[in-house]
Design a protein around this motif. Sequence first.
Motif, PDB file in Angstrom:
ATOM      1  N   ASP A 273      61.993  44.821  92.173  1.00 12.81           N
ATOM      2  CA  ASP A 273      61.622  46.225  92.349  1.00 12.81           C
ATOM      3  C   ASP A 273      62.751  47.058  92.947  1.00 12.81           C
ATOM      4  O   ASP A 273      62.797  48.275  92.767  1.00 12.81           O
ATOM      5  CB  ASP A 273      60.381  46.342  93.243  1.00 12.81           C
ATOM      6  CG  ASP A 273      59.107  45.979  92.497  1.00 12.81           C
ATOM      7  OD1 ASP A 273      59.132  45.999  91.258  1.00 12.81           O
ATOM      8  OD2 ASP A 273      58.095  45.675  93.151  1.00 12.81           O
ATOM      9  N   TRP A 274      63.650  46.441  93.705  1.00 16.33           N
ATOM     10  CA  TRP A 274      64.737  47.192  94.334  1.00 16.33           C
ATOM     11  C   TRP A 274      65.748  47.693  93.315  1.00 16.33           C
ATOM     12  O   TRP A 274      66.537  48.590  93.598  1.00 16.33           O
ATOM     13  CB  TRP A 274      65.469  46.321  95.366  1.00 16.33           C
ATOM     14  CG  TRP A 274      66.156  45.121  94.760  1.00 16.33           C
ATOM     15  CD1 TRP A 274      65.639  43.869  94.649  1.00 16.33           C
ATOM     16  CD2 TRP A 274      67.444  45.071  94.151  1.00 16.33           C
ATOM     17  NE1 TRP A 274      66.518  43.022  94.011  1.00 16.33           N
ATOM     18  CE2 TRP A 274      67.637  43.739  93.698  1.00 16.33           C
ATOM     19  CE3 TRP A 274      68.460  46.002  93.933  1.00 16.33           C
ATOM     20  CZ2 TRP A 274      68.801  43.334  93.034  1.00 16.33           C
ATOM     21  CZ3 TRP A 274      69.619  45.589  93.292  1.00 16.33           C
ATOM     22  CH2 TRP A 274      69.782  44.270  92.852  1.00 16.33           C
ATOM     23  N   MET A 275      65.724  47.140  92.090  1.00 15.76           N
ATOM     24  CA  MET A 275      66.721  47.494  91.087  1.00 15.76           C
ATOM     25  C   MET A 275      66.629  48.970  90.718  1.00 15.76           C
ATOM     26  O   MET A 275      65.556  49.565  90.755  1.00 15.76           O
ATOM     27  CB  MET A 275      66.547  46.631  89.839  1.00 15.76           C
ATOM     28  CG  MET A 275      66.820  45.155  90.063  1.00 15.76           C
ATOM     29  SD  MET A 275      66.876  44.195  88.510  1.00 15.76           S
ATOM     30  CE  MET A 275      65.199  44.348  87.932  1.00 15.76           C
TER      31      MET A 275
ATOM     32  N   GLN B  82      52.401  48.384  88.983  1.00 10.65           N
ATOM     33  CA  GLN B  82      53.775  48.215  89.418  1.00 10.65           C
ATOM     34  C   GLN B  82      54.491  49.568  89.464  1.00 10.65           C
ATOM     35  O   GLN B  82      53.975  50.579  89.007  1.00 10.65           O
ATOM     36  CB  GLN B  82      54.504  47.252  88.475  1.00 10.65           C
ATOM     37  CG  GLN B  82      53.852  45.893  88.366  1.00 10.65           C
ATOM     38  CD  GLN B  82      53.892  45.095  89.671  1.00 10.65           C
ATOM     39  OE1 GLN B  82      54.670  45.402  90.564  1.00 10.65           O
ATOM     40  NE2 GLN B  82      53.054  44.077  89.782  1.00 10.65           N
ATOM     41  N   HIS B  83      55.688  49.567  89.995  1.00 12.25           N
ATOM     42  CA  HIS B  83      56.455  50.806  90.162  1.00 12.25           C
ATOM     43  C   HIS B  83      56.579  51.534  88.827  1.00 12.25           C
ATOM     44  O   HIS B  83      56.814  50.919  87.790  1.00 12.25           O
ATOM     45  CB  HIS B  83      57.841  50.475  90.716  1.00 12.25           C
ATOM     46  CG  HIS B  83      58.552  51.662  91.280  1.00 12.25           C
ATOM     47  ND1 HIS B  83      59.143  52.623  90.483  1.00 12.25           N
ATOM     48  CD2 HIS B  83      58.763  52.060  92.570  1.00 12.25           C
ATOM     49  CE1 HIS B  83      59.690  53.556  91.251  1.00 12.25           C
ATOM     50  NE2 HIS B  83      59.484  53.244  92.514  1.00 12.25           N
ATOM     51  N   LYS B  84      56.432  52.849  88.870  1.00 13.19           N
ATOM     52  CA  LYS B  84      56.460  53.672  87.661  1.00 13.19           C
ATOM     53  C   LYS B  84      57.743  53.466  86.851  1.00 13.19           C
ATOM     54  O   LYS B  84      57.734  53.573  85.617  1.00 13.19           O
ATOM     55  CB  LYS B  84      56.327  55.149  88.063  1.00 13.19           C
ATOM     56  CG  LYS B  84      56.477  56.154  86.932  1.00 13.19           C
ATOM     57  CD  LYS B  84      55.276  56.159  86.007  1.00 13.19           C
ATOM     58  CE  LYS B  84      55.405  57.252  84.963  1.00 13.19           C
ATOM     59  NZ  LYS B  84      54.229  57.354  84.094  1.00 13.19           N
ATOM     60  N   GLU B  85      58.838  53.131  87.520  1.00 12.71           N
ATOM     61  CA  GLU B  85      60.104  52.977  86.798  1.00 12.71           C
ATOM     62  C   GLU B  85      60.052  51.847  85.768  1.00 12.71           C
ATOM     63  O   GLU B  85      60.806  51.880  84.791  1.00 12.71           O
ATOM     64  CB  GLU B  85      61.253  52.741  87.777  1.00 12.71           C
ATOM     65  CG  GLU B  85      61.712  54.011  88.471  1.00 12.71           C
ATOM     66  CD  GLU B  85      62.969  53.801  89.290  1.00 12.71           C
ATOM     67  OE1 GLU B  85      63.385  52.622  89.465  1.00 12.71           O
ATOM     68  OE2 GLU B  85      63.544  54.805  89.759  1.00 12.71           O
ATOM     69  N   TRP B  86      59.192  50.851  85.979  1.00  6.21           N
ATOM     70  CA  TRP B  86      59.082  49.779  84.979  1.00  6.21           C
ATOM     71  C   TRP B  86      58.554  50.333  83.659  1.00  6.21           C
ATOM     72  O   TRP B  86      58.982  49.932  82.575  1.00  6.21           O
ATOM     73  CB  TRP B  86      58.174  48.668  85.484  1.00  6.21           C
ATOM     74  CG  TRP B  86      58.819  47.803  86.524  1.00  6.21           C
ATOM     75  CD1 TRP B  86      58.524  47.750  87.861  1.00  6.21           C
ATOM     76  CD2 TRP B  86      59.898  46.880  86.320  1.00  6.21           C
ATOM     77  NE1 TRP B  86      59.345  46.856  88.491  1.00  6.21           N
ATOM     78  CE2 TRP B  86      60.194  46.303  87.575  1.00  6.21           C
ATOM     79  CE3 TRP B  86      60.636  46.488  85.209  1.00  6.21           C
ATOM     80  CZ2 TRP B  86      61.203  45.346  87.737  1.00  6.21           C
ATOM     81  CZ3 TRP B  86      61.636  45.536  85.370  1.00  6.21           C
ATOM     82  CH2 TRP B  86      61.917  44.981  86.619  1.00  6.21           C
TER      83      TRP B  86
ATOM     84  N   SER C 164      54.168  37.411  80.607  1.00  7.31           N
ATOM     85  CA  SER C 164      53.188  37.813  81.614  1.00  7.31           C
ATOM     86  C   SER C 164      53.616  37.244  82.956  1.00  7.31           C
ATOM     87  O   SER C 164      53.692  36.033  83.121  1.00  7.31           O
ATOM     88  CB  SER C 164      51.791  37.302  81.259  1.00  7.31           C
ATOM     89  OG  SER C 164      50.851  37.703  82.241  1.00  7.31           O
ATOM     90  N   GLY C 165      53.910  38.103  83.910  1.00  8.71           N
ATOM     91  CA  GLY C 165      54.343  37.612  85.198  1.00  8.71           C
ATOM     92  C   GLY C 165      54.417  38.722  86.222  1.00  8.71           C
ATOM     93  O   GLY C 165      54.211  39.888  85.920  1.00  8.71           O
ATOM     94  N   HIS C 166      54.664  38.335  87.449  1.00 14.48           N
ATOM     95  CA  HIS C 166      54.752  39.280  88.554  1.00 14.48           C
ATOM     96  C   HIS C 166      56.162  39.875  88.628  1.00 14.48           C
ATOM     97  O   HIS C 166      57.142  39.155  88.496  1.00 14.48           O
ATOM     98  CB  HIS C 166      54.470  38.573  89.880  1.00 14.48           C
ATOM     99  CG  HIS C 166      53.077  38.057  90.003  1.00 14.48           C
ATOM    100  ND1 HIS C 166      52.136  38.674  90.794  1.00 14.48           N
ATOM    101  CD2 HIS C 166      52.464  36.990  89.443  1.00 14.48           C
ATOM    102  CE1 HIS C 166      51.000  37.994  90.717  1.00 14.48           C
ATOM    103  NE2 HIS C 166      51.172  36.971  89.915  1.00 14.48           N
ATOM    104  N   THR C 167      56.225  41.179  88.832  1.00 19.07           N
ATOM    105  CA  THR C 167      57.469  41.707  89.366  1.00 19.07           C
ATOM    106  C   THR C 167      57.370  41.521  90.881  1.00 19.07           C
ATOM    107  O   THR C 167      56.307  41.256  91.405  1.00 19.07           O
ATOM    108  CB  THR C 167      57.674  43.188  89.008  1.00 19.07           C
ATOM    109  OG1 THR C 167      56.567  43.936  89.528  1.00 19.07           O
ATOM    110  CG2 THR C 167      57.753  43.368  87.509  1.00 19.07           C
ATOM    111  N   SER C 168      58.451  41.644  91.583  1.00 20.92           N
ATOM    112  CA  SER C 168      58.449  41.312  93.002  1.00 20.92           C
ATOM    113  C   SER C 168      59.479  42.180  93.720  1.00 20.92           C
ATOM    114  O   SER C 168      60.246  42.910  93.085  1.00 20.92           O
ATOM    115  CB  SER C 168      58.825  39.835  93.173  1.00 20.92           C
ATOM    116  OG  SER C 168      60.180  39.629  92.795  1.00 20.92           O
TER     117      SER C 168
END
Length: 252
Positions: A126-128, A156-160, A118-122
């Motif tokens: 996100d640029w990946m 978070q970004h849909k790509e995750w 459990s944690g933040h993406t950042s």
Amino acid sequence: ADPKVSAGVLQYTVVLRNNSAKAARVHVKSEALKGKLLVSETVTIPARGMKKIQKAVAWPDARLWDTDDPYLYTLKTIVRQGAKVLDTHRDTFGFREFTINGHGTYLNGRKIHLFNQSGHTSPDSDWMTLKQKVEYLRIFKEKVHVNHMRLHAKPQHKEWVIAADRVGMLVTTETGLWTTGFHSFDWAGSERACTQNVRNHFMEALVRRDRNNPSVILWSLSNEMSPITPFDLENPKMAAMTRAFRKILAET
């Protein structure tokens, strides 16, 4: 695409919208590639209206999406008017069923223990690219032995989610609304406004966006929920929040 693994059935829905001033008669064909035909019929969509097609498709031999075998079916829907193609839509889904019974969680009828990160993406992650996100999650799964990730703090970004589908990582997506001290109600100004605010955000950012993604097993309705202390239970906003959340859950 709403699979019912225990019943061997796919509940499938296609919604068509006609923004023109005239009724439109069209042929709709929807299929799961390397699977089967789901819909093939001619329908009339009223002017500036919608047409919903719902099918229960028997599919007892579907290849299941699982953490060990994250198999995805490709959906392709084509709308034609005569020989003219009006629209083509592609999506993916996994034939899987996640259930909770008491304190037990089950994936496709098999009891599964959730080992969680459990944690933040950042902005640092996100640029990946999508490929890099896939490898990022694969490391957690194969090296750290995590099978469930909570994408914390906001949608978070849909790509995750797409990456999790491909890796076989289970996901909880988090709302951007938080209710510590009943702040969501303070922002909205009234119970009715808050209910509509939370409903719109929850439905669009989480439920409608990710409902075809098999990795997503939980949608968080509220982040950092009250009560934080027993005194919060005496706050009249607690009852109002409860009513709001029940309405939204019922609609979901």
